[in-house]
Design an enzyme around this catalytic site. Structure first.
Site, PDB file in Angstrom:
ATOM      1  N   ASP A 199       2.356  -3.723  -0.331  1.00 29.64           N
ATOM      2  CA  ASP A 199       2.272  -4.442  -1.714  1.00 29.64           C
ATOM      3  C   ASP A 199       2.394  -5.848  -1.724  1.00 29.64           C
ATOM      4  OD1 ASP A 199       2.928  -3.645  -4.339  1.00 29.64           O
ATOM      5  OD2 ASP A 199       4.789  -4.776  -4.186  1.00 29.64           O
ATOM      6  N   GLU A 247       0.278  -0.411  19.101  1.00 23.17           N
ATOM      7  CA  GLU A 247       1.332   0.144  20.144  1.00 23.17           C
ATOM      8  C   GLU A 247       1.053   1.749  20.002  1.00 23.17           C
ATOM      9  OE1 GLU A 247       5.308  -0.853  19.397  1.00 23.17           O
ATOM     10  OE2 GLU A 247       4.986  -3.111  19.845  1.00 23.17           O
TER      11      GLU A 247
HETATM   12  C1  NOJ Z   1       1.908  -4.270  -7.305  1.00 20.83           C
HETATM   13  C2  NOJ Z   1       2.044  -2.892  -7.513  1.00 20.83           C
HETATM   14  O1  NOJ Z   1       0.880  -2.297  -7.295  1.00 20.83           O
HETATM   15  C3  NOJ Z   1       2.675  -2.798  -8.810  1.00 20.83           C
HETATM   16  O2  NOJ Z   1       2.703  -1.705  -9.405  1.00 20.83           O
HETATM   17  C4  NOJ Z   1       3.761  -3.638  -8.898  1.00 20.83           C
HETATM   18  O3  NOJ Z   1       4.365  -3.610 -10.166  1.00 20.83           O
HETATM   19  C5  NOJ Z   1       4.109  -4.877  -8.215  1.00 20.83           C
HETATM   20  N1  NOJ Z   1       3.077  -4.734  -6.928  1.00 20.83           N
HETATM   21  C6  NOJ Z   1       5.243  -5.541  -7.883  1.00 20.83           C
HETATM   22  O4  NOJ Z   1       5.904  -4.765  -6.685  1.00 20.83           O
END
Ligand code: NOJ
Ligand code: CA
Length: 507
Positions: A199, A247
């Site tokens: 993310d 790894e």
């Molecule tokens: C990207 C994620 O895909 C989204 O759903 C989220 O709100 C934001 N990052 C924050 O984590």
């Protein structure tokens, strides 16, 4: 050396709360996914990426993690996950999880400790700073609007959150944070998890000195996230994680949510073949559904990705309007052409659940909205497996967590050779059967206006007419799969395509 599984494979993204509900509480869960493995095997996917499954107060639906090494009770438990990994593995399907390293939930034990006092053990695991002139420490702006800083009375300082106030940013200038994530990676890899979607991959590290961001000339009142995100030190995180991935056997996969629009910046996250194996391509997601812009995004991507990198393509996800609506406006011909784009370029395709049936963005009535950002709910509604109450997602008398919406379903398409689902499956099968469709080089071909045509390797070509008039392209051979399935097997010498028609041709 043989290629890694994900270069040959197709990944399928599942929003776990919306795939299949096994215990009739209206919420999709891991056991539900396990029960759909036969379907996923039949469809022909090689990997599944699950949106976050960790415990979370769900202020941002799983992207506010309160425990990185456990499973949200709504979704199941560790034993169910292990069974899912095992049974998927028996079908040659690997499971990827979502990891959220930029921020945790404010309910995470680390943050509870961090905010408790200025000399708490975890104080410097988050970004705390003194205010300036009675306001926040600098001018950074949250991706979700407003300042990135919230004042915390208890200790008289501000904490950083590039997203919601309930999502405090972790401080990647603290060695303990690096070590904690090393452990989290290993925890899941040891349990057979094949990799992670990362993310906010481009935003993990923030400027150590918290310098002000410059104004964004293109967006009045906004600043450009030059210091709050996109820092060079982020590459060190990926180099370190990549070593951990190597790894394992097979090496674990890192797919970054590299939300940057410049293909060259995006490509930088592949490093020298020593960072991410795949970096999501948002320039493609946001491109208009037209021949010239798409060709140019693909050409720029091909040029930017280094020799040891590999493209990855996606058209929908849980944050954007589903492509059958955004690109195709619900027109089945356009949806079919879009699937040719997704599945026939050089690189790993990522299907979002429902893409294979051309599922459209759903209207979610205001009183049923759950996401603070509004229109994202419409991309996260339950999978429509069949017609009738429950739609094969849950029991017939159960109200699902988000409404079903309307439109097509899997059952009505499954045995119809002319359905979008059958087309999708045919393209996945063609990829499996034909080496060139997996590894063959991409090369644009000259084509009339509104037509985008490309070669894959020496003996395959794809042509899409993304215009309203018929057009003829200089391609001769046999149609292997056409968006119009009645043309499959047709020999062509010069390929004439109707409006929004496409074909995969063996030259
Ligand atoms: C990207 C994620 O895909 C989204 O759903 C989220 O709100 C934001 N990052 C924050 O984590
Ligand atoms: Ca359930």
């Amino acid at each position: 050396m043989s290629r890694p599984w994900w270069q040959d494979g197709v990944i399928y993204q599942i929003y776990p709360r919306s795939f299949a509900d096994s215990n009739a509480d209206g919420i999709g869960d891991l056991e539900g996914i396990r029960r759909k493995l036969d379907y996923l095997e039949w469809l022909g996917v090689d990997g599944i990426w699950l949106n976050p499954i960790n415990p979370s107060p769900n202020k941002d639906w799983g992207y506010d993690v309160s425990d990185y090494t456990d499973v949200h009770p709504d979704l199941g438990d560790m034993a169910t996950l292990e069974r899912l990994v095992e049974e998927a593995g028996e079908r040659g399907i690997r499971i990827l999880l979502d990891i959220v390293p930029n921020h945790s939930s404010d309910q995470h034990a680390w943050f509870a400790d961090s905010r408790s006092s200025r000399d708490a053990r975890y104080r410097d695991w988050y970004v705390w700073a003194d205010g300036k002139d009675g306001g926040p420490p600098n001018n950074w702006q949250s991706v979700f609007g407003g300042p990135t800083w919230t004042y915390d009375e208890r200790t008289g300082q501000w904490y950083l959150h590039n997203f919601l106030p309930e999502q405090p940013d972790l401080n990647w200038w603290t060695e303990g944070v690096w070590e904690a994530f090393d452990d989290i990676l290993r925890f899941w890899f040891d349990r057979g998890i094949a990799g992670f979607r990362i993310d906010v991959a481009h935003g993990i590290v923030n400027d150590k000195e918290l310098r002000d961001d410059p104004p964004d000339p293109e967006h009045e009142g906004r600043v450009k996230p030059v210091y709050s995100m996109n820092r060079p030190e982020t590459h060190e995180v990926f180099r370190r994680w990549r070593k951990i991935c190597e790894e394992y056997d097979p090496a674990r996969l890192l797919v970054g949510e590299t939300h940057v629009l410049d293909p060259v910046v995006m490509a930088s996250y592949y490093g020298d073949g020593d960072e991410l194996q795949l970096a999501f391509n948002f320039a493609c997601v946001y491109a208009p559904f037209e021949a010239d812009p798409l060709r140019s995004v693909v050409e720029q991507t091909e040029a930017a990705i280094p020799e040891r990198g590999w493209p990855v393509w996606t058209l929908s996800n849980h944050d954007v309007i589903r492509f059958p609506t955004r690109w195709a406006g619900g027109d089945p011909d356009k949806i079919r052409c879009a699937l040719f784009v997704l599945l026939l370029l050089r690189g790993t395709p990522v299907l979002y659940y429902g893409d294979e049936i051309g599922l459209e963005q759903q209207e979610v009535p205001e009183e049923r909205e759950l996401d603070f950002a509004g229109d994202r709910d419409g991309a996260r509604t339950p999978m429509r497996w069949s017609a009738g109450p429950g739609h094969g997602f849950t029991s017939k008398d159960v109200e699902p967590w988000l409404p079903f919406g309307t439109g097509t379903d899997v059952e009505s398409q499954r045995d119809d050779p002319d359905s979008i689902l059958s087309l999708c499956r045919a393209l996945l099968a063609a990829r499996r059967e034909r080496e060139e469709l997996r590894s063959g080089a991409y090369a644009s071909m000259s084509a009339p206006e509104c037509v985008w045509a490309w070669r894959r390797g020496d003996s395959h070509a794809v042509a899409l007419n993304l215009g309203a008039d018929a057009a003829t392209v200089d391609v001769s051979g046999m149609i292997l799969v056409g968006t119009r399935r009645d043309r499959d097997g047709e020999d062509v010498s010069g390929l004439t395509l109707g409006p929004y028609e496409g074909a995969l041709v063996q030259l």
